[in-house]
Structure formats: structure tokens, C-alpha cells
Scaffold this motif. Structure first.
Motif, PDB file in Angstrom:
ATOM      1  N   ARG A  89       0.822  -1.221   0.000  1.00  0.00           N
ATOM      2  CA  ARG A  89       0.000   0.000   0.000  1.00  0.00           C
ATOM      3  C   ARG A  89       0.850   1.262   0.000  1.00  0.00           C
ATOM      4  O   ARG A  89       0.383   2.325  -0.383  1.00  0.00           O
ATOM      5  CB  ARG A  89      -0.965  -0.013   1.172  1.00  0.00           C
ATOM      6  CG  ARG A  89      -2.024  -1.107   1.024  1.00  0.00           C
ATOM      7  CD  ARG A  89      -3.167  -0.923   1.992  1.00  0.00           C
ATOM      8  NE  ARG A  89      -4.095  -2.041   1.973  1.00  0.00           N
ATOM      9  CZ  ARG A  89      -5.029  -2.245   1.068  1.00  0.00           C
ATOM     10  NH1 ARG A  89      -5.153  -1.429   0.056  1.00  0.00           N
ATOM     11  NH2 ARG A  89      -5.840  -3.285   1.152  1.00  0.00           N
TER      12      ARG A  89
ATOM     13  N   LYS B 113      -7.656  -1.165  -4.308  1.00  0.00           N
ATOM     14  CA  LYS B 113      -8.336  -2.338  -3.767  1.00  0.00           C
ATOM     15  C   LYS B 113      -7.515  -3.595  -4.017  1.00  0.00           C
ATOM     16  O   LYS B 113      -7.053  -3.835  -5.131  1.00  0.00           O
ATOM     17  CB  LYS B 113      -9.709  -2.470  -4.428  1.00  0.00           C
ATOM     18  CG  LYS B 113     -10.519  -3.632  -3.945  1.00  0.00           C
ATOM     19  CD  LYS B 113     -11.857  -3.677  -4.652  1.00  0.00           C
ATOM     20  CE  LYS B 113     -12.666  -4.864  -4.160  1.00  0.00           C
ATOM     21  NZ  LYS B 113     -13.960  -4.936  -4.825  1.00  0.00           N
TER      22      LYS B 113
ATOM     23  N   MET C 214      -3.401  -5.275  -7.306  1.00  0.00           N
ATOM     24  CA  MET C 214      -4.174  -4.159  -6.756  1.00  0.00           C
ATOM     25  C   MET C 214      -4.912  -3.464  -7.899  1.00  0.00           C
ATOM     26  O   MET C 214      -4.381  -3.316  -8.993  1.00  0.00           O
ATOM     27  CB  MET C 214      -3.247  -3.137  -6.090  1.00  0.00           C
ATOM     28  CG  MET C 214      -2.334  -3.695  -5.019  1.00  0.00           C
ATOM     29  SD  MET C 214      -3.106  -3.877  -3.430  1.00  0.00           S
ATOM     30  CE  MET C 214      -3.228  -2.209  -2.897  1.00  0.00           C
TER      31      MET C 214
ATOM     32  N   HIS D  40      -7.141   3.405  -8.414  1.00  0.00           N
ATOM     33  CA  HIS D  40      -8.315   4.279  -8.490  1.00  0.00           C
ATOM     34  C   HIS D  40      -8.644   4.658  -9.939  1.00  0.00           C
ATOM     35  O   HIS D  40      -9.774   5.021 -10.240  1.00  0.00           O
ATOM     36  CB  HIS D  40      -8.099   5.536  -7.644  1.00  0.00           C
ATOM     37  CG  HIS D  40      -7.909   5.215  -6.189  1.00  0.00           C
ATOM     38  ND1 HIS D  40      -8.908   4.673  -5.400  1.00  0.00           N
ATOM     39  CD2 HIS D  40      -6.829   5.324  -5.395  1.00  0.00           C
ATOM     40  CE1 HIS D  40      -8.453   4.481  -4.182  1.00  0.00           C
ATOM     41  NE2 HIS D  40      -7.191   4.864  -4.144  1.00  0.00           N
TER      42      HIS D  40
END
Length: 112
Positions: A62, A68, A87, A90
Motif C-alpha cells: 500500500r 483495492k 491491486m 483508483h
């Protein structure tokens, strides 16, 4: 004479400590090249301290990419355990992150 025994013991201990990283790496080398590692194996290696726990790796992931979590797995690649984390950014792009499971070091970034 006691002094020499003490020095021999210290040298023996020093040699053992110097070999520890090599022995640890050999013990953590994966035998199943190109195969996923089972959940039971992951749990056992995590509990034994052979690999970093997934939550610590996800936290590092992260730091590289927000978004996500889609998928995570532990693979055997080039005779080492590698966490592969997909991942969803966005912006809708899927990003694959890889981390060395033993050291926790980020290996590379792939875009799908």
C-alpha cells in the motif's frame, strides 16, 4: 590454556553466526518452482518465522500503490518465495506488485 579455549569458543561462535544467513536462505529456498504455495505451507512458514506475514507485506504494498486488493498469493520464483499482489488502482488499472517473502523487499512492478 583457558585463554586459548575461550578464544576458540568465541571463534566457533563467530563462524556459526557468520554462516547463519546462508543457512537461513538455504532453508527458505523453495522447492516448487512456478507453483503456488498452499495456505497450510504459508501458515507454517509464517509461524516458524521463515517468511514475513502477509499483513506486513500488504502494508508495504500500500506504500507503493493505493487501491483495492484483488488477489494475493505466494509463489516460488527463481528458487525464492515471492508474494504476488494484484491491486486495482483508483484509475481502474490492475497493478501487480512482487515482494520477497523472506526479506519483505519490493522486487518489481508490473502493469496489466
Amino acid at each position: 590454556m583457558m585463554f586459548m579455549d575461550s578464544i576458540r569458543r568465541c571463534l566457533s561462535l563467530l563462524c556459526c553466526l557468520m554462516m547463519l544467513p546462508t543457512l537461513t536462505a538455504a532453508a527458505c529456498a523453495c522447492p516448487k518452482e512456478g507453483q503456488d504455495v498452499s495456505q497450510d505451507e504459508v501458515l507454517q512458514m509464517t509461524e516458524n518465522g521463515h517468511i514475513e506475514p502477509f499483513p506486513a507485506i500488504l502494508e508495504k504494498a500500500r506504500e507503493y500503490r493505493s487501491g483495492k486488493l484483488l488477489e494475493a498469493k505466494l509463489d516460488c520464483i527463481n528458487q525464492r518465495y515471492v508474494y504476488e499482489i494484484d491491486m486495482l488502482d483508483h484509475d481502474g488499472q490492475i497493478r501487480a506488485l512482487r515482494f520477497d517473502a523472506v526479506t519483505g523487499r519490493h522486487l518489481d512492478l508490473e502493469e496489466d
